[in-house]
Design a protein around this motif. Sequence first.
Motif, PDB file in Angstrom:
ATOM      1  N   ARG A   5       0.843  -1.197   0.000  1.00 35.96           N
ATOM      2  CA  ARG A   5       0.000   0.000   0.000  1.00 35.96           C
ATOM      3  C   ARG A   5       0.873   1.240   0.000  1.00 35.96           C
ATOM      4  NH1 ARG A   5      -5.364  -1.785  -0.502  1.00 35.96           N
ATOM      5  NH2 ARG A   5      -5.400  -3.801   0.468  1.00 35.96           N
ATOM      6  N   VAL A   6       0.331   2.315  -0.529  1.00 33.51           N
ATOM      7  CA  VAL A   6       1.015   3.602  -0.435  1.00 33.51           C
ATOM      8  C   VAL A   6       0.194   4.499   0.482  1.00 33.51           C
ATOM      9  CG1 VAL A   6       2.124   3.448  -2.692  1.00 33.51           C
ATOM     10  CG2 VAL A   6      -0.089   4.555  -2.497  1.00 33.51           C
ATOM     11  N   LEU A   7       0.879   5.422   1.145  1.00 39.18           N
ATOM     12  CA  LEU A   7       0.218   6.317   2.090  1.00 39.18           C
ATOM     13  C   LEU A   7       0.698   7.739   1.842  1.00 39.18           C
ATOM     14  CD1 LEU A   7      -1.507   6.775   4.669  1.00 39.18           C
ATOM     15  CD2 LEU A   7       0.578   6.342   5.990  1.00 39.18           C
ATOM     16  N   GLN A  25       3.931   7.597  11.963  1.00 40.76           N
ATOM     17  CA  GLN A  25       4.271   6.433  12.783  1.00 40.76           C
ATOM     18  C   GLN A  25       3.404   5.237  12.395  1.00 40.76           C
ATOM     19  OE1 GLN A  25       3.541   6.868  17.018  1.00 40.76           O
ATOM     20  NE2 GLN A  25       5.316   5.603  17.476  1.00 40.76           N
ATOM     21  N   PHE A  26       2.136   5.480  12.162  1.00 40.55           N
ATOM     22  CA  PHE A  26       1.212   4.426  11.726  1.00 40.55           C
ATOM     23  C   PHE A  26       1.698   3.799  10.417  1.00 40.55           C
ATOM     24  CE2 PHE A  26      -2.342   3.493   8.829  1.00 40.55           C
ATOM     25  CZ  PHE A  26      -2.956   2.459   9.506  1.00 40.55           C
ATOM     26  N   GLY A  27       2.071   4.644   9.456  1.00 40.33           N
ATOM     27  CA  GLY A  27       2.537   4.146   8.169  1.00 40.33           C
ATOM     28  C   GLY A  27       3.825   3.371   8.270  1.00 40.33           C
ATOM     29  N   ILE A  34       5.505   5.309   2.160  1.00 39.39           N
ATOM     30  CA  ILE A  34       5.005   6.636   2.509  1.00 39.39           C
ATOM     31  C   ILE A  34       5.462   7.613   1.429  1.00 39.39           C
ATOM     32  CG2 ILE A  34       4.990   8.470   4.220  1.00 39.39           C
ATOM     33  CD1 ILE A  34       5.573   6.298   6.327  1.00 39.39           C
ATOM     34  N   VAL A  35       4.490   8.262   0.798  1.00 35.93           N
ATOM     35  CA  VAL A  35       4.739   9.176  -0.312  1.00 35.93           C
ATOM     36  C   VAL A  35       4.663  10.607   0.201  1.00 35.93           C
ATOM     37  CG1 VAL A  35       3.918   9.890  -2.585  1.00 35.93           C
ATOM     38  CG2 VAL A  35       3.731   7.500  -1.898  1.00 35.93           C
ATOM     39  N   ALA A  63       3.291   6.458  -7.819  1.00 35.86           N
ATOM     40  CA  ALA A  63       3.639   5.291  -7.001  1.00 35.86           C
ATOM     41  C   ALA A  63       2.714   4.107  -7.287  1.00 35.86           C
ATOM     42  CB  ALA A  63       3.570   5.648  -5.520  1.00 35.86           C
ATOM     43  N   LEU A  64       1.541   4.397  -7.818  1.00 44.80           N
ATOM     44  CA  LEU A  64       0.604   3.307  -8.110  1.00 44.80           C
ATOM     45  C   LEU A  64       0.993   2.650  -9.403  1.00 44.80           C
ATOM     46  CD1 LEU A  64      -2.756   5.014  -7.136  1.00 44.80           C
ATOM     47  CD2 LEU A  64      -1.430   3.378  -5.810  1.00 44.80           C
TER      48      LEU A  64
END
Length: 64
Positions: A5-7, A25-27, A34-35, A63-64
């Motif tokens: 996944r990207v965030l 922190q969650f990511g 993380i983008v 990123a996708l």
Amino acid sequence: MLKNRVLGICGSYSWSKGALAALLQFGEKGDWEIVGPHVEVCSAPTQEDLESCRELGRNIAAAL
């Protein structure tokens, strides 16, 4: 746990900051890509904030 996944993180505040750090922190714990840029806006966004949001959108699409 979600994988591959990207965030992208974009948020706003009016009193105090804090959510951006918690979301980063969650990511990181989730081992997500993380983008950036990370956008944190105080109250109403400036033109610079809006351009950062556009850049974030372009980076997520790439990123996708």
